[in-house]
Design a protein around this motif. Structure first.
Motif, PDB file in Angstrom:
ATOM      1  N   ASP A   2      -4.665  -3.892  -5.839  1.00 57.47           N
ATOM      2  CA  ASP A   2      -3.324  -4.839  -5.385  1.00 57.47           C
ATOM      3  C   ASP A   2      -2.438  -3.490  -5.436  1.00 57.47           C
ATOM      4  O   ASP A   2      -2.336  -2.951  -6.508  1.00 57.47           O
ATOM      5  CB  ASP A   2      -3.170  -6.016  -6.333  1.00 57.47           C
ATOM      6  CG  ASP A   2      -1.808  -6.483  -6.434  1.00 57.47           C
ATOM      7  OD1 ASP A   2      -0.937  -6.068  -5.506  1.00 57.47           O
ATOM      8  OD2 ASP A   2      -1.545  -7.456  -6.960  1.00 57.47           O
ATOM      9  N   SER A   3      -1.703  -3.454  -4.248  1.00 60.68           N
ATOM     10  CA  SER A   3      -0.557  -2.730  -4.163  1.00 60.68           C
ATOM     11  C   SER A   3       0.364  -2.862  -5.314  1.00 60.68           C
ATOM     12  O   SER A   3       1.240  -1.653  -5.823  1.00 60.68           O
ATOM     13  CB  SER A   3       0.062  -2.565  -2.671  1.00 60.68           C
ATOM     14  OG  SER A   3      -0.704  -2.372  -1.928  1.00 60.68           O
ATOM     15  N   ALA A   4       0.840  -4.022  -5.861  1.00 56.73           N
ATOM     16  CA  ALA A   4       1.845  -4.120  -6.613  1.00 56.73           C
ATOM     17  C   ALA A   4       1.531  -3.567  -8.119  1.00 56.73           C
ATOM     18  O   ALA A   4       2.339  -2.893  -8.756  1.00 56.73           O
ATOM     19  CB  ALA A   4       2.081  -5.540  -7.212  1.00 56.73           C
ATOM     20  N   ARG A   5       0.161  -3.361  -8.468  1.00 55.49           N
ATOM     21  CA  ARG A   5      -0.402  -3.109  -9.652  1.00 55.49           C
ATOM     22  C   ARG A   5      -0.209  -1.514  -9.485  1.00 55.49           C
ATOM     23  O   ARG A   5       0.219  -0.758 -10.562  1.00 55.49           O
ATOM     24  CB  ARG A   5      -1.840  -3.381 -10.158  1.00 55.49           C
ATOM     25  CG  ARG A   5      -1.724  -4.871 -10.653  1.00 55.49           C
ATOM     26  CD  ARG A   5      -3.233  -5.155 -10.898  1.00 55.49           C
ATOM     27  NE  ARG A   5      -3.772  -5.560  -9.550  1.00 55.49           N
ATOM     28  CZ  ARG A   5      -5.335  -5.683  -9.657  1.00 55.49           C
ATOM     29  NH1 ARG A   5      -5.868  -5.553 -10.851  1.00 55.49           N
ATOM     30  NH2 ARG A   5      -5.922  -5.694  -8.528  1.00 55.49           N
ATOM     31  N   LEU A   8       3.424  -0.537 -10.089  1.00 56.14           N
ATOM     32  CA  LEU A   8       3.901  -0.756 -11.335  1.00 56.14           C
ATOM     33  C   LEU A   8       3.654   0.300 -12.213  1.00 56.14           C
ATOM     34  O   LEU A   8       4.389   0.977 -12.839  1.00 56.14           O
ATOM     35  CB  LEU A   8       3.386  -2.001 -12.031  1.00 56.14           C
ATOM     36  CG  LEU A   8       3.864  -2.327 -13.433  1.00 56.14           C
ATOM     37  CD1 LEU A   8       5.355  -2.721 -13.155  1.00 56.14           C
ATOM     38  CD2 LEU A   8       3.049  -3.444 -13.969  1.00 56.14           C
TER      39      LEU A   8
END
Length: 118
Positions: A2-5, A8
């Motif tokens: 996941d790009s969001a992880r 972050l």
């Protein structure tokens, strides 16, 4: 992955890196480390600053280049797990005085590794 992880964890490293470059004495102050020489401040700038920024850039590149994602995520996760392991080994020799900063960062490192490996 996941790009969001990735983002972050990347922004955590970038923040640490910028802070390490601009304010090395403040970065290590919670550990009661005195950076009394230019050599000591340079070391913190290199390890926390330069390395942190490099890892952040690597993770951001992995968002853009899917062929890098898995390898970058695993490499950074292993580095974070190594840092957490070092804190556990240190526990055999030392008795940190409080939860913060040592054990706080232990959990941050485990959480970052978990995000990258999930």
């Amino acid at each position: 992955m996941d790009s969001a992880r990735l983002a972050l964890v990347a922004f955590f490293f970038l923040g640490m890196g910028v802070f390490g470059l601009l304010a090395p004495t403040r970065l290590v102050a919670p550990f009661r480390i005195a950076l009394e020489s230019a050599d000591a401040r340079t070391e913190v700038r290199a390890v926390y600053g330069g390395f942190g920024i490099a890892i952040g850039i690597l993770l951001l590149a992995a968002i853009a280049r899917t062929d890098l994602r898995r390898g970058a995520a695993v490499a950074v996760a292993i580095a974070l797990l190594g840092m957490a392991f070092g804190r556990l080994v240190a526990r055999a020799f030392e008795r940190p005085s409080a939860f913060y900063p040592t054990w706080f960062y232990f959990w941050v490192e485990l959480a970052g590794a978990g995000l990258l490996l999930a």
